[in-house]
Design an enzyme around this catalytic site. Structure first.
Site, PDB file in Angstrom:
ATOM      1  N   LYS A 166      34.494  34.179  29.781  1.00 43.81           N
ATOM      2  CA  LYS A 166      34.710  33.353  30.966  1.00 43.81           C
ATOM      3  C   LYS A 166      33.522  32.423  31.154  1.00 43.81           C
ATOM      4  O   LYS A 166      32.367  32.847  31.076  1.00 43.81           O
ATOM      5  CB  LYS A 166      34.892  34.240  32.206  1.00 43.81           C
ATOM      6  CG  LYS A 166      36.201  35.035  32.187  1.00 43.81           C
ATOM      7  CD  LYS A 166      36.319  35.880  33.438  1.00 43.81           C
ATOM      8  CE  LYS A 166      37.454  36.892  33.336  1.00 43.81           C
ATOM      9  NZ  LYS A 166      38.791  36.360  33.505  1.00 43.81           N
ATOM     10  N   HIS A 194      34.100  45.610  31.481  1.00 43.07           N
ATOM     11  CA  HIS A 194      33.877  44.383  32.256  1.00 43.07           C
ATOM     12  C   HIS A 194      32.733  44.515  33.266  1.00 43.07           C
ATOM     13  O   HIS A 194      31.829  43.684  33.323  1.00 43.07           O
ATOM     14  CB  HIS A 194      35.137  43.999  33.037  1.00 43.07           C
ATOM     15  CG  HIS A 194      36.357  43.824  32.182  1.00 43.07           C
ATOM     16  ND1 HIS A 194      36.316  43.318  30.909  1.00 43.07           N
ATOM     17  CD2 HIS A 194      37.669  44.075  32.423  1.00 43.07           C
ATOM     18  CE1 HIS A 194      37.546  43.267  30.414  1.00 43.07           C
ATOM     19  NE2 HIS A 194      38.384  43.727  31.307  1.00 43.07           N
TER      20      HIS A 194
HETATM   21  C1  BG6 Z   1      41.979  43.725  31.605  1.00 42.89           C
HETATM   22  C2  BG6 Z   1      42.439  45.000  32.263  1.00 42.89           C
HETATM   23  O1  BG6 Z   1      41.002  43.997  30.640  1.00 42.89           O
HETATM   24  O2  BG6 Z   1      41.440  42.857  32.574  1.00 42.89           O
HETATM   25  C3  BG6 Z   1      43.434  44.705  33.369  1.00 42.89           C
HETATM   26  O3  BG6 Z   1      43.043  45.836  31.290  1.00 42.89           O
HETATM   27  C4  BG6 Z   1      42.891  43.682  34.331  1.00 42.89           C
HETATM   28  O4  BG6 Z   1      43.790  45.893  34.059  1.00 42.89           O
HETATM   29  C5  BG6 Z   1      42.360  42.469  33.579  1.00 42.89           C
HETATM   30  O5  BG6 Z   1      43.935  43.309  35.216  1.00 42.89           O
HETATM   31  C6  BG6 Z   1      41.642  41.514  34.517  1.00 42.89           C
HETATM   32  O6  BG6 Z   1      41.340  40.352  33.796  1.00 42.89           O
HETATM   33  P1  BG6 Z   1      41.184  38.957  34.525  1.00 42.89           P
HETATM   34  O7  BG6 Z   1      40.758  38.031  33.460  1.00 42.89           O
HETATM   35  O8  BG6 Z   1      42.519  38.638  35.128  1.00 42.89           O
HETATM   36  O9  BG6 Z   1      40.169  39.159  35.588  1.00 42.89           O
END
Ligand code: BG6
Length: 506
Positions: free
Chosen positions: A198, A256
């Protein structure tokens, strides 16, 4: 809706220029391929960022041919990108092989397809395999790639892209790593965490290290605490099966959220390259003190019940399709971590992430201490002003700093004002490019900077394993414990309140 992105300036690409190559997508008919991988390739194609000689081969059990695959992917791109202009030029790069990734016998057809596109387009032996499949298939696929000879390159490179979660605990991650390393070397393995692709996540690094004013105050002398929020308004949709086996900690915290923490907390790397950056993020994890697990202490787990999100009534987690009615899978986690090093000693990092929160918000907020001396006096009962610097990573990408200013008028009244940098306005970009687009480009360029190294993954599991084990061995006292559309369980509020702090508003 995601719009095509504009790259006004090509910027500094860190890796080598992309060489001609072939991408093989395992799980080519699945959600990730439809929603992210193919739309990202399409965006790169439209921007002229794909190598001229590039082909993507979808591999899955669907009984499709290449024409059907192109139709399916065209629909997926239209849904995801809002249009499929220039589709034809892109479609000619796509083909499909029907096969079972766990069946060694089906790899001969894949090998033939790779050879065909290579000789048609004059592509040397550069091939990368993207495993967009459930994690339990990773070992078999890698073994089959090895046995079929597809992992070997005589005239080029072979790379492997592995989706998260990498393992389901420390032991299984180590085991998976061992099995991957029987076939691929560490420099060929790209463990993807799309958060690192990102733009605004990378911007945290630029902001910290390309401006002289932040680094001097980026430490325990000036920072009171840090709040990291990854809130989503969505539930688990059609992913009950995956989510029941995963839960919030494996799905979001182990990867994350800990990556965001590392980027906020790391020491300045010597260079922006794979080794330097990954050495520093690994050091941050090394210094993390595992959270205490006694009753009533952190971390806090939650599961959403029914409620209202965006004005509409939504079901609770246990009533989602495919979720057992007594499920104890957590959909929310909050915890307090400390980083035991010179820079961060005693500065709490509060992390929270959850599904079915009031809104989507990914944010890293740095909360500064008040000034040492209150020169302007303070009306009775009002807390001393504290400046906050927030990296809003999505959905409204930007950096916002709340600072104190004099309110116009005869009295010297200090009020907070907001300084705002909005990514979209500043760069004229309606929607930032998809994280996957940049990361796929990095794979093609052989740049591992934004991919997790094996030691990072190992340390991340070391931090979260005790939490998951504890939660799995002790059923929650009260689930569901927060209504969909609210900011999480009361215990999470309590977690900060105990220390005289509170979460930023969601
Ligand atoms: C993914 C998860 O890695 O990231 C999901 O498995 C989550 O559960 C998603 O919804 C969120 O990604 P972003 O880019 O929409 O924030």
């Amino acid at each position: 809706m995601a719009m095509a992105f504009e790259v006004r300036e090509p910027g500094l690409r860190r890796g080598r220029p992309c060489e001609p190559c072939v991408m093989v997508i395992f799980g080519a008919a699945g959600d990730l391929a439809r929603g992210d991988l193919v739309p990202s390739l399409y965006e790169l194609h439209r921007k002229g960022l794909l190598p001229e000689r590039f082909a993507a081969i979808g591999f899955s059990r669907s009984r499709w041919d290449s024409a059907r695959y192109r139709d399916e992917m065209c629909r997926a791109v239209r849904e995801s990108c809002g249009s499929s202009r220039e589709w034809d030029g892109f479609a000619s790069r796509l083909s499909f092989v029907s096969g079972d990734a766990s069946a060694p016998g089906d790899y001969a057809a894949l090998a033939r397809a790779i050879e065909t596109v290579r000789s048609e387009l004059g592509i040397p032996g550069n091939v990368f395999f993207h495993l967009a499949v459930p994690p339990n298939l990773f070992p078999a696929i890698v073994e089959n790639l090895g046995a079929s000879g597809l992992a070997r390159a005589d005239d080029g490179w072979r790379r492997l892209v592995v989706e998260k979660p990498f393992g389901r605990d420390r032991e299984s991650a180590r085991d998976l790593d061992r099995r991957l390393r029987e076939v691929f070397g560490e420099d060929q393995i790209y463990r993807i965490d799309h958060f690192l692709g990102k733009e605004t996540v990378q911007n945290m690094l630029v902001f910290r290290f390309a401006n002289p004013s932040f680094e001097p105050v980026w430490n325990r002398n000036f920072i009171d605490h840090v709040q990291i929020t990854v809130a989503e308004d969505i539930g688990i949709g059609t992913r009950a099966n995956f989510y029941e086996q995963t839960g919030i900690v494996r799905d979001m915290v182990q990867n994350h959220v800990l990556h965001l923490l590392c980027l906020a907390a790391l020491e300045p790397p010597v260079r922006f390259d794979a080794d330097s950056l990954r050495n520093e993020t690994a050091k941050v994890l090394d210094a993390i003190v595992p959270p205490p697990l006694e009753d009533g202490a952190t971390p806090v787990r939650g599961q959403y019940g029914e409620g209202v999100v965006d004005g509409g009534k939504v079901a609770g987690y246990r009533a989602e399709d495919g979720v057992p009615p007594g499920s104890t899978t957590p959909t929310y986690a909050a915890m307090r971590l400390t980083i035991d090093n010179w820079r961060w000693a005693d500065v709490p990092f509060y992390l929270r992430t959850g599904k079915r929160m009031p809104r989507k918000l990914t944010e890293v907020a740095i909360q500064f201490k008040p000034t040492p001396h209150a020169m302007f006096g303070q009306p009775q009962g009002r807390p001393r002003y504290r400046s906050v610097l927030a990296f809003e990573l999505q959905p409204d990408e930007g950096i916002v700093q709340d600072v104190a200013a004099k309110q116009p008028g005869p009295d010297l009244e200090v009020q907070p004002v907001r300084m705002v940098f909005r990514y979209a306005e500043a760069f004229g970009v309606e929607e930032p490019p998809r994280a996957y687009a940049w990361l796929l480009l990095d794979v093609m360029q052989g740049d591992q900077t934004l991919f997790a190294r094996a030691d990072w993954i190992d340390k991340a599991w070391q931090i979260v394993d005790p939490i998951v084990q504890r939660w799995e061995s002790e059923p929650p006292a009260r689930f569901p414990n927060y209504a969909a559309g609210t900011a999480g369980p009361a215990e999470a509020t309590e977690l900060l309140a105990r220390e005289g702090r509170r979460w930023r508003e969601l």
